[in-house]
Design a protein around this motif. Structure first.
Motif, PDB file in Angstrom:
ATOM      1  N   CYS A  99     -56.919 -38.643  66.449  1.00 53.92           N
ATOM      2  CA  CYS A  99     -55.502 -38.847  66.151  1.00 53.92           C
ATOM      3  C   CYS A  99     -54.921 -37.640  65.404  1.00 53.92           C
ATOM      4  O   CYS A  99     -55.478 -37.184  64.417  1.00 53.92           O
ATOM      5  N   ALA A 132     -51.840 -37.565  64.104  1.00 60.66           N
ATOM      6  CA  ALA A 132     -50.743 -37.924  63.194  1.00 60.66           C
ATOM      7  C   ALA A 132     -50.996 -37.304  61.816  1.00 60.66           C
ATOM      8  O   ALA A 132     -52.144 -37.177  61.390  1.00 60.66           O
ATOM      9  N   CYS A 182     -54.748 -37.519  60.677  1.00 56.93           N
ATOM     10  CA  CYS A 182     -55.389 -38.833  60.556  1.00 56.93           C
ATOM     11  C   CYS A 182     -56.852 -38.743  60.999  1.00 56.93           C
ATOM     12  O   CYS A 182     -57.753 -39.132  60.270  1.00 56.93           O
ATOM     13  N   CYS A 194     -54.144 -42.663  67.320  1.00 55.82           N
ATOM     14  CA  CYS A 194     -54.924 -43.894  67.201  1.00 55.82           C
ATOM     15  C   CYS A 194     -53.989 -45.102  67.263  1.00 55.82           C
ATOM     16  O   CYS A 194     -52.772 -44.968  67.326  1.00 55.82           O
ATOM     17  N   HIS A 237     -51.107 -45.398  64.875  1.00 59.04           N
ATOM     18  CA  HIS A 237     -50.036 -44.404  64.972  1.00 59.04           C
ATOM     19  C   HIS A 237     -49.337 -44.407  66.332  1.00 59.04           C
ATOM     20  O   HIS A 237     -48.886 -43.370  66.815  1.00 59.04           O
TER      21      HIS A 237
END
Ligand SMILES: [Zn+2]
Length: 169
Positions: A25, A27, A47, A73, A76
């Motif tokens: 991820c 984010a 993340c 993920c 997110h």
């Protein structure tokens, strides 16, 4: 045996790269991860959780049209939706991806390759805008990539218009 026109692996095409292998991820990380400052999640400020296969946004590169994957993920998914929305417009302006697979037979042998490929792959098969032969494809980083806008044809009041994504006619 060398791949022939009847072999789907031999057809000229763009195949996406290996960046689909590591799906973490992207984010932004808001709080430091407890594993310490050297942990990749803290170094990259992301993340870093594992992302499901379908949770990605595709960014088409401006010069090559090649795909860059951005993974997110489950937590997110909202972030993913925003990124997809932000990429919609720039992606629409990206060129058709430069092929990176197949196209070797047309580089070595003269033939009616379009006819041969369509015979095997169906009449709807579209050749790459860059040409059928791997020799004709620009090499990113080595060749200047010629602008190959996708053209759209439209008939308006009996006049045939050719429209480019840039709006030129
Ligand atoms: Zn995440």
């Amino acid at each position: 045996m060398a791949p022939g026109p009847g072999d789907r692996r031999g057809r000229p095409r763009y195949a996406t790269g290996k960046d689909r292998a590591r799906r973490v991820c992207a984010a932004p990380r808001l709080r430091p991860h407890p594993d310490g400052p050297e942990d990749f999640r803290n170094r990259l400020g992301i993340c870093g959780s594992n992302a499901d296969w379908e949770h990605h946004a595709i960014e088409k590169q401006a010069g090559t049209g090649w795909y860059k994957y951005h993974w997110y993920c489950k937590r997110h998914v909202d972030h993913l939706e925003r990124v997809r929305e932000q990429l919609r417009e720039p992606n629409s302006r990206a060129p058709e991806p430069i092929p990176n697979k197949g196209g070797l037979l047309p580089a070595y042998f003269e033939s009616d390759w379009l006819h041969a490929y369509r015979h095997r792959l169906g009449e709807g098969w579209q050749p790459p805008a860059y040409g059928l032969s791997a020799d004709d494809w620009p090499v990113p980083g080595a060749d200047p990539v010629p602008p190959r806008a996708r053209l759209r044809l439209a008939a308006l009041d009996g006049t045939l218009l050719v429209e480019t994504p840039g709006g030129g006619r």
